[in-house]
Motif scaffolding. Structure first.
Motif, PDB file in Angstrom:
ATOM      1  N   THR A 113     -11.735  40.014  57.725  1.00  0.00           N
ATOM      2  CA  THR A 113     -12.506  41.270  57.997  1.00  0.00           C
ATOM      3  C   THR A 113     -12.313  42.237  56.845  1.00  0.00           C
ATOM      4  OG1 THR A 113     -10.626  42.279  59.146  1.00  0.00           O
ATOM      5  CG2 THR A 113     -12.330  40.663  60.393  1.00  0.00           C
ATOM      6  N   SER A 114     -13.350  43.018  56.905  1.00  0.00           N
ATOM      7  CA  SER A 114     -13.562  44.094  55.786  1.00  0.00           C
ATOM      8  C   SER A 114     -12.462  45.193  55.768  1.00  0.00           C
ATOM      9  CB  SER A 114     -14.727  44.717  55.607  1.00  0.00           C
ATOM     10  OG  SER A 114     -14.983  45.391  56.888  1.00  0.00           O
ATOM     11  N   HIS A 115     -11.739  45.299  57.045  1.00  0.00           N
ATOM     12  CA  HIS A 115     -10.903  46.470  57.438  1.00  0.00           C
ATOM     13  C   HIS A 115      -9.453  45.864  57.070  1.00  0.00           C
ATOM     14  CE1 HIS A 115      -8.928  49.956  59.070  1.00  0.00           C
ATOM     15  NE2 HIS A 115      -8.146  48.836  59.780  1.00  0.00           N
ATOM     16  N   ILE A 116      -8.559  46.659  56.163  1.00  0.00           N
ATOM     17  CA  ILE A 116      -7.157  46.140  55.909  1.00  0.00           C
ATOM     18  C   ILE A 116      -6.474  46.904  56.963  1.00  0.00           C
ATOM     19  CG2 ILE A 116      -5.300  46.306  54.166  1.00  0.00           C
ATOM     20  CD1 ILE A 116      -7.515  46.244  51.975  1.00  0.00           C
ATOM     21  N   THR A 117      -5.577  46.138  57.671  1.00  0.00           N
ATOM     22  CA  THR A 117      -4.606  46.570  58.828  1.00  0.00           C
ATOM     23  C   THR A 117      -3.420  46.653  58.265  1.00  0.00           C
ATOM     24  OG1 THR A 117      -6.438  45.719  60.463  1.00  0.00           O
ATOM     25  CG2 THR A 117      -3.998  46.509  61.037  1.00  0.00           C
ATOM     26  N   SER A 118      -2.896  48.101  58.806  1.00  0.00           N
ATOM     27  CA  SER A 118      -1.357  47.955  58.236  1.00  0.00           C
ATOM     28  C   SER A 118      -0.516  48.540  59.473  1.00  0.00           C
ATOM     29  CB  SER A 118      -1.064  49.178  57.071  1.00  0.00           C
ATOM     30  OG  SER A 118      -1.712  48.887  55.952  1.00  0.00           O
ATOM     31  N   ARG A 181       5.906  47.489  46.896  1.00  0.00           N
ATOM     32  CA  ARG A 181       5.809  47.225  48.405  1.00  0.00           C
ATOM     33  C   ARG A 181       4.378  47.416  49.025  1.00  0.00           C
ATOM     34  NH1 ARG A 181      11.205  49.656  47.728  1.00  0.00           N
ATOM     35  NH2 ARG A 181      12.851  48.129  48.406  1.00  0.00           N
ATOM     36  N   LYS A 182       3.721  48.184  48.603  1.00  0.00           N
ATOM     37  CA  LYS A 182       2.398  48.565  48.893  1.00  0.00           C
ATOM     38  C   LYS A 182       1.215  47.325  49.146  1.00  0.00           C
ATOM     39  CE  LYS A 182       2.224  53.311  47.331  1.00  0.00           C
ATOM     40  NZ  LYS A 182       1.437  54.123  46.257  1.00  0.00           N
ATOM     41  N   ALA A 183       1.716  46.046  48.591  1.00  0.00           N
ATOM     42  CA  ALA A 183       0.889  45.195  48.500  1.00  0.00           C
ATOM     43  C   ALA A 183       1.384  43.969  49.660  1.00  0.00           C
ATOM     44  CB  ALA A 183       0.681  44.558  47.038  1.00  0.00           C
ATOM     45  N   ASN A 184       2.772  44.486  50.189  1.00  0.00           N
ATOM     46  CA  ASN A 184       3.354  43.627  51.103  1.00  0.00           C
ATOM     47  C   ASN A 184       2.564  43.158  52.519  1.00  0.00           C
ATOM     48  OD1 ASN A 184       5.458  42.961  49.738  1.00  0.00           O
ATOM     49  ND2 ASN A 184       6.976  44.308  50.796  1.00  0.00           N
ATOM     50  N   HIS A 223       0.912  45.302  55.535  1.00  0.00           N
ATOM     51  CA  HIS A 223      -0.353  45.016  55.779  1.00  0.00           C
ATOM     52  C   HIS A 223      -0.262  43.784  56.683  1.00  0.00           C
ATOM     53  CE1 HIS A 223      -1.803  47.414  52.766  1.00  0.00           C
ATOM     54  NE2 HIS A 223      -1.373  46.898  51.766  1.00  0.00           N
ATOM     55  N   VAL A 224      -1.334  43.403  57.502  1.00  0.00           N
ATOM     56  CA  VAL A 224      -1.252  42.356  58.614  1.00  0.00           C
ATOM     57  C   VAL A 224      -2.415  41.374  58.352  1.00  0.00           C
ATOM     58  CG1 VAL A 224      -1.278  41.769  60.849  1.00  0.00           C
ATOM     59  CG2 VAL A 224      -0.300  43.742  60.155  1.00  0.00           C
ATOM     60  N   ARG A 225      -2.245  40.081  58.221  1.00  0.00           N
ATOM     61  CA  ARG A 225      -3.599  39.135  58.169  1.00  0.00           C
ATOM     62  C   ARG A 225      -3.142  38.125  59.210  1.00  0.00           C
ATOM     63  NH1 ARG A 225      -7.340  37.859  54.833  1.00  0.00           N
ATOM     64  NH2 ARG A 225      -6.566  39.029  52.800  1.00  0.00           N
ATOM     65  N   CYS A 226      -3.850  38.000  60.215  1.00  0.00           N
ATOM     66  CA  CYS A 226      -3.667  37.047  61.300  1.00  0.00           C
ATOM     67  C   CYS A 226      -4.173  35.778  61.115  1.00  0.00           C
ATOM     68  CB  CYS A 226      -4.178  37.760  62.639  1.00  0.00           C
ATOM     69  SG  CYS A 226      -3.755  39.291  63.163  1.00  0.00           S
ATOM     70  N   VAL A 227      -3.778  34.673  61.802  1.00  0.00           N
ATOM     71  CA  VAL A 227      -3.928  33.370  61.636  1.00  0.00           C
ATOM     72  C   VAL A 227      -4.067  32.444  62.917  1.00  0.00           C
ATOM     73  CG1 VAL A 227      -1.458  32.498  61.326  1.00  0.00           C
ATOM     74  CG2 VAL A 227      -3.213  31.188  60.320  1.00  0.00           C
ATOM     75  N   ARG A 228      -4.741  31.417  62.911  1.00  0.00           N
ATOM     76  CA  ARG A 228      -4.736  30.578  64.199  1.00  0.00           C
ATOM     77  C   ARG A 228      -4.603  29.221  63.739  1.00  0.00           C
ATOM     78  NH1 ARG A 228      -9.493  28.294  65.915  1.00  0.00           N
ATOM     79  NH2 ARG A 228      -8.515  28.223  67.977  1.00  0.00           N
ATOM     80  N   THR A 229      -4.476  27.969  64.374  1.00  0.00           N
ATOM     81  CA  THR A 229      -4.321  26.863  64.220  1.00  0.00           C
ATOM     82  C   THR A 229      -5.803  26.421  64.618  1.00  0.00           C
ATOM     83  OG1 THR A 229      -2.076  26.850  64.212  1.00  0.00           O
ATOM     84  CG2 THR A 229      -3.500  24.725  64.373  1.00  0.00           C
ATOM     85  N   ALA A 230      -6.802  25.625  63.843  1.00  0.00           N
ATOM     86  CA  ALA A 230      -7.673  25.132  64.227  1.00  0.00           C
ATOM     87  C   ALA A 230      -7.658  23.948  65.189  1.00  0.00           C
ATOM     88  CB  ALA A 230      -8.645  24.730  63.021  1.00  0.00           C
ATOM     89  N   GLN A 231      -8.461  23.758  66.398  1.00  0.00           N
ATOM     90  CA  GLN A 231      -8.355  22.688  67.285  1.00  0.00           C
ATOM     91  C   GLN A 231      -9.062  21.630  66.770  1.00  0.00           C
ATOM     92  OE1 GLN A 231      -6.636  23.496  70.015  1.00  0.00           O
ATOM     93  NE2 GLN A 231      -6.213  25.465  68.977  1.00  0.00           N
TER      94      GLN A 231
END
Length: 231
Positions: A113-118, A181-184, A223-231
């Protein structure tokens, strides 16, 4: 055995040997499990003529928080050779409607998404992903270190994230450890307790500036980037 077509492994190849639950951080199938830094053939993109990536099997790190001297090719590090065909190149596609990137090699689907979540703790990051609904999917999770490694592109610097992603953190040229660390990004892979305070726990992080990994504790925004496993 007369085999002569050995070579220095790439970062991605050497990284497959890591076992973060062991010390040294190397798969126990190996008889020789020397700790310390090991060279890879992957050049460090800030200055590929003089710098290259390593992996530290003592702690499972590959980052130095801005100290580029550890990447100098003149350093003396251990070597473990490999032979065979290179690892399969990643094949990504991006769904602009759903804001999801799919890796057709690993079958992982990534939030983009366009929003960077921390978040300031790994617990908050885990909850953020578990509560997420995106693209009609609700089974998202915080990636482990091996999963998030797969979206890096170590031929690029700041960011070292595959260009298929729209949301890529950049932090500019300053080279202090606090700025680095700001890029972690948080991962769900546990590192261990603080040696001085067992109530303080560290988790492994992925740095988007150079695609390397280190550790961080709660109370530090990552920062947080979520993931899922494709079925």
């Amino acid at each position: 055995d007369g085999i002569s077509n050995w070579r220095l492994p790439t970062f991605e190849e050497l990284q497959t040997l890591q076992d973060f639950g062991k010390y040294p951080k190397i798969d126990p199938v190996f008889n020789t499990k020397k700790s310390g830094k090991y060279w890879t053939s992957t050049e460090y993109p800030f200055d590929p003529s003089t710098l290259a990536y390593y992996i530290d099997f003592s702690r499972g790190f590959s980052a130095s928080y801005g100290d580029r001297s550890v990447y100098e090719k003149s350093n003396t590090y251990a070597v473990r050779c490999v032979r065979g065909e290179p690892l399969q190149e990643r094949k990504f596609t991006r769904d602009a409607t759903k804001n999801i990137v799919t890796d057709h090699t690993t079958h992982l689907m990534w939030e983009d998404t366009s929003h960077i979540t921390s978040k300031s703790s790994v617990a908050e990051a885990i909850k953020y992903c578990e509560d997420m609904t995106l693209g009609g999917y609700s089974d998202w999770h915080l990636p482990n270190i091996n999963e998030i490694y797969t979206i890096t592109d170590k031929t690029h610097y700041d960011p070292a994230i595959n260009a298929v992603f729209n949301n890529r953190v950049t932090i500019g040229s300053e080279n202090s450890s606090s700025h680095y660390r700001k890029a972690n990004y948080w991962t769900s892979t546990y590192y261990g307790p603080n040696s001085d305070n067992e109530n303080v726990h560290y988790y492994r992080t992925l740095n988007a500036r150079d695609g390397a990994s280190h550790r961080c504790k709660y109370g530090m925004d990552m920062h947080v980037r979520c993931v899922r496993t494709a079925q």
